[in-house]
Design a protein around this motif. Structure first.
Motif, PDB file in Angstrom:
ATOM      1  N   VAL A   1      54.403  35.778  96.475  1.00 46.19           N
ATOM      2  CA  VAL A   1      55.348  36.727  95.878  1.00 46.19           C
ATOM      3  C   VAL A   1      55.145  38.099  96.515  1.00 46.19           C
ATOM      4  N   ARG A   2      56.207  38.711  96.961  1.00 51.54           N
ATOM      5  CA  ARG A   2      56.091  39.994  97.655  1.00 51.54           C
ATOM      6  C   ARG A   2      55.794  41.133  96.681  1.00 51.54           C
ATOM      7  N   ASP A   3      54.837  41.961  97.036  1.00 54.96           N
ATOM      8  CA  ASP A   3      54.493  43.230  96.374  1.00 54.96           C
ATOM      9  C   ASP A   3      53.721  43.081  95.060  1.00 54.96           C
ATOM     10  N   VAL A   4      53.973  42.048  94.288  1.00 53.82           N
ATOM     11  CA  VAL A   4      53.347  41.943  92.969  1.00 53.82           C
ATOM     12  C   VAL A   4      51.829  41.759  93.061  1.00 53.82           C
ATOM     13  N   PRO A   5      51.291  40.896  93.932  1.00 54.79           N
ATOM     14  CA  PRO A   5      49.827  40.809  94.024  1.00 54.79           C
ATOM     15  C   PRO A   5      49.178  42.142  94.381  1.00 54.79           C
ATOM     16  N   GLU A   6      49.785  42.891  95.305  1.00 53.62           N
ATOM     17  CA  GLU A   6      49.256  44.213  95.642  1.00 53.62           C
ATOM     18  C   GLU A   6      49.236  45.117  94.412  1.00 53.62           C
ATOM     19  N   LEU A   7      50.321  45.086  93.637  1.00 58.54           N
ATOM     20  CA  LEU A   7      50.427  45.913  92.436  1.00 58.54           C
ATOM     21  C   LEU A   7      49.303  45.613  91.452  1.00 58.54           C
ATOM     22  N   LEU A   8      49.012  44.332  91.267  1.00 61.71           N
ATOM     23  CA  LEU A   8      48.065  43.929  90.233  1.00 61.71           C
ATOM     24  C   LEU A   8      46.605  44.004  90.681  1.00 61.71           C
ATOM     25  N   ILE A   9      46.334  43.867  91.978  1.00 55.29           N
ATOM     26  CA  ILE A   9      44.951  43.782  92.453  1.00 55.29           C
ATOM     27  C   ILE A   9      44.432  45.091  93.033  1.00 55.29           C
ATOM     28  N   THR A  10      45.315  45.943  93.555  1.00 49.90           N
ATOM     29  CA  THR A  10      44.869  47.225  94.112  1.00 49.90           C
ATOM     30  C   THR A  10      44.083  48.016  93.065  1.00 49.90           C
ATOM     31  N   GLY A  11      42.896  48.450  93.438  1.00 48.52           N
ATOM     32  CA  GLY A  11      42.011  49.156  92.517  1.00 48.52           C
ATOM     33  C   GLY A  11      41.115  48.242  91.716  1.00 48.52           C
ATOM     34  N   ARG A  12      41.400  46.943  91.796  1.00 47.68           N
ATOM     35  CA  ARG A  12      40.580  45.940  91.093  1.00 47.68           C
ATOM     36  C   ARG A  12      40.035  44.897  92.060  1.00 47.68           C
ATOM     37  N   GLU A  13      39.944  45.268  93.340  1.00 48.47           N
ATOM     38  CA  GLU A  13      39.485  44.312  94.348  1.00 48.47           C
ATOM     39  C   GLU A  13      38.103  43.754  94.019  1.00 48.47           C
ATOM     40  N   ARG A  14      37.208  44.608  93.552  1.00 49.90           N
ATOM     41  CA  ARG A  14      35.847  44.150  93.267  1.00 49.90           C
ATOM     42  C   ARG A  14      35.843  43.090  92.171  1.00 49.90           C
ATOM     43  N   GLU A  15      36.498  43.377  91.073  1.00 50.80           N
ATOM     44  CA  GLU A  15      36.507  42.435  89.957  1.00 50.80           C
ATOM     45  C   GLU A  15      37.208  41.131  90.345  1.00 50.80           C
ATOM     46  N   TYR A  16      38.342  41.265  91.013  1.00 51.23           N
ATOM     47  CA  TYR A  16      39.142  40.082  91.319  1.00 51.23           C
ATOM     48  C   TYR A  16      38.460  39.176  92.338  1.00 51.23           C
ATOM     49  N   PHE A  17      38.067  39.730  93.483  1.00 47.61           N
ATOM     50  CA  PHE A  17      37.532  38.878  94.543  1.00 47.61           C
ATOM     51  C   PHE A  17      36.125  38.379  94.236  1.00 47.61           C
ATOM     52  N   THR A  18      35.345  39.138  93.457  1.00 46.77           N
ATOM     53  CA  THR A  18      34.042  38.619  93.029  1.00 46.77           C
ATOM     54  C   THR A  18      34.246  37.344  92.218  1.00 46.77           C
ATOM     55  N   TRP A  19      35.155  37.416  91.256  1.00 46.92           N
ATOM     56  CA  TRP A  19      35.443  36.223  90.447  1.00 46.92           C
ATOM     57  C   TRP A  19      36.026  35.105  91.306  1.00 46.92           C
ATOM     58  N   PHE A  20      36.975  35.432  92.145  1.00 42.30           N
ATOM     59  CA  PHE A  20      37.695  34.424  92.924  1.00 42.30           C
ATOM     60  C   PHE A  20      36.745  33.637  93.828  1.00 42.30           C
ATOM     61  N   ILE A  21      35.911  34.333  94.583  1.00 40.64           N
ATOM     62  CA  ILE A  21      35.025  33.674  95.546  1.00 40.64           C
ATOM     63  C   ILE A  21      33.959  32.844  94.831  1.00 40.64           C
ATOM     64  N   LYS A  22      33.375  33.391  93.782  1.00 37.96           N
ATOM     65  CA  LYS A  22      32.357  32.649  93.046  1.00 37.96           C
ATOM     66  C   LYS A  22      32.958  31.462  92.299  1.00 37.96           C
ATOM     67  N   ASN A  23      34.201  31.604  91.832  1.00 36.45           N
ATOM     68  CA  ASN A  23      34.845  30.532  91.089  1.00 36.45           C
ATOM     69  C   ASN A  23      35.056  29.295  91.946  1.00 36.45           C
ATOM     70  N   GLU A  24      35.252  29.475  93.249  1.00 34.61           N
ATOM     71  CA  GLU A  24      35.483  28.343  94.136  1.00 34.61           C
ATOM     72  C   GLU A  24      34.181  27.692  94.623  1.00 34.61           C
ATOM     73  N   ALA A  25      33.054  28.250  94.259  1.00 34.35           N
ATOM     74  CA  ALA A  25      31.756  27.697  94.660  1.00 34.35           C
ATOM     75  C   ALA A  25      31.223  26.764  93.586  1.00 34.35           C
ATOM     76  N   TYR A  26      30.511  25.738  94.005  1.00 38.68           N
ATOM     77  CA  TYR A  26      29.793  24.868  93.071  1.00 38.68           C
ATOM     78  C   TYR A  26      28.563  25.599  92.546  1.00 38.68           C
ATOM     79  N   ASP A  27      27.903  26.340  93.448  1.00 39.77           N
ATOM     80  CA  ASP A  27      26.735  27.154  93.086  1.00 39.77           C
ATOM     81  C   ASP A  27      27.092  28.626  93.277  1.00 39.77           C
ATOM     82  N   PRO A  28      27.605  29.286  92.250  1.00 43.43           N
ATOM     83  CA  PRO A  28      28.033  30.676  92.406  1.00 43.43           C
ATOM     84  C   PRO A  28      26.902  31.619  92.760  1.00 43.43           C
TER      85      PRO A  28
END
Length: 294
Positions: free
Chosen positions: A163-190
């Motif tokens: 979706v154009r523009d909406v992910p940027e709107l929601l994640i900008t300024g929250r990169e740390r919280e979002y990507f920390t969760w995202f990357i660890k969530n895809e791991a078996y051993d976070p």
């Protein structure tokens, strides 16, 4: 980058940048000696993802590890985020570095790009490792839809990022919280995802153009579907190793490669999606056994 990546002799890898004919400037690092081996990271990771694997391979191979266009310390062009264009970047980089032939390992979107490199430059690619990815046109879009039989691997973000523009709107300024969760969530051993890796991936996503470039990769899905279906009309001839994670995509990676290649073997590891973070020793052993037999 300010982050130490060492080879098998505990010496720092050599970093560099190359400006390609398209104007894109790719950051990369090299280590070791021997046959050329290209490592391609996925999203939202960077070339730093491979830091644990590099010293386990550099004794045997000349390793080249780039940041894909728009990621890490490579530049952030306005366009060209389809995998065929990314593949052309990689092929040109390898030519610039003096490697006419090479082995290639890709994981996640780096695997999708690696498939296009192998399909577009089959005489140059000696072998392909396709790790933990679904090709657009061969299943990625279906896995973006909820399926109660595999809720843990519902790849919802594929549609969200499209979706154009909406992910940027929601994640900008929250990169740390979002990507920390995202990357660890895809791991078996976070706990295997070290803080320095998280910091590097957040740095990459947070820089000017960082989020736009990440999401534009997903926004090229239609172009990728068409390119993959066209490429699959001619099966890959080089040896292909498909590697899956038991807790994530798993054996589907083998099915993916059997649709597009003739000489496919499969290995599965009892971890999650972030294999080079979670089990670098086991992973590097699989790489060495496969690559040294070809």
């Amino acid at each position: 980058m300010g982050l130490s990546i060492l080879d098998h002799k505990e010496q720092p890898v050599a970093h560099g940048r190359k400006r390609l004919s398209t104007g894109v400037r790719l950051h990369y690092y090299v280590a070791g000696s021997g046959p050329a081996l290209l490592l391609q990271h996925g999203i939202p990771k960077t070339s730093y993802y491979w830091r644990k694997v590099v010293p386990l391979l550099s004794e045997h191979f000349t390793i080249v590890v780039p940041d894909l266009r728009g990621i890490g310390d490579s530049t952030h062009p306005d366009s060209g985020y389809d995998m065929a264009t990314v593949a052309d970047d990689i092929a040109e980089l390898m030519s610039e570095l003096g490697h006419d032939k090479f082995h290639i390992i890709g994981e996640d979107w780096g695997a999708a790009a690696a498939y296009q490199v192998a399909a577009r430059y089959p005489s140059r690619v000696q072998s392909l490792v396709f790790q933990e990815m679904l090709l657009p046109g061969f299943g990625l879009e279906e896995w973006a839809q909820f399926n109660p039989q595999r809720p843990e691997t519902h790849l919802w973000h594929v549609a969200f990022y499209h979706v154009r523009d909406v992910p940027e709107l929601l994640i900008t300024g929250r990169e740390r919280e979002y990507f920390t969760w995202f990357i660890k969530n895809e791991a078996y051993d976070p706990t295997s995802i070290d803080d320095d890796a998280i910091e590097e991936y957040i740095r990459s996503a947070s820089q000017p153009g960082g989020l736009r470039s990440i999401f534009n990769i997903y926004r090229a899905t239609e172009a990728n579907m068409a390119a993959n279906k066209k490429a699959a009309e001619k099966s890959l001839k080089m040896p292909v190793l498909a590697i899956g994670s038991r807790d994530f995509i798993g054996r589907e990676v083998e099915k993916q490669m059997q649709k597009v290649a003739e000489n496919v073997s499969y290995k599965e590891l009892n971890y999650g999606h972030q294999l080079a973070e979670e089990c670098p020793n086991e992973l590097a052993k699989l790489y060495r056994e496969f690559l040294q037999s070809h």
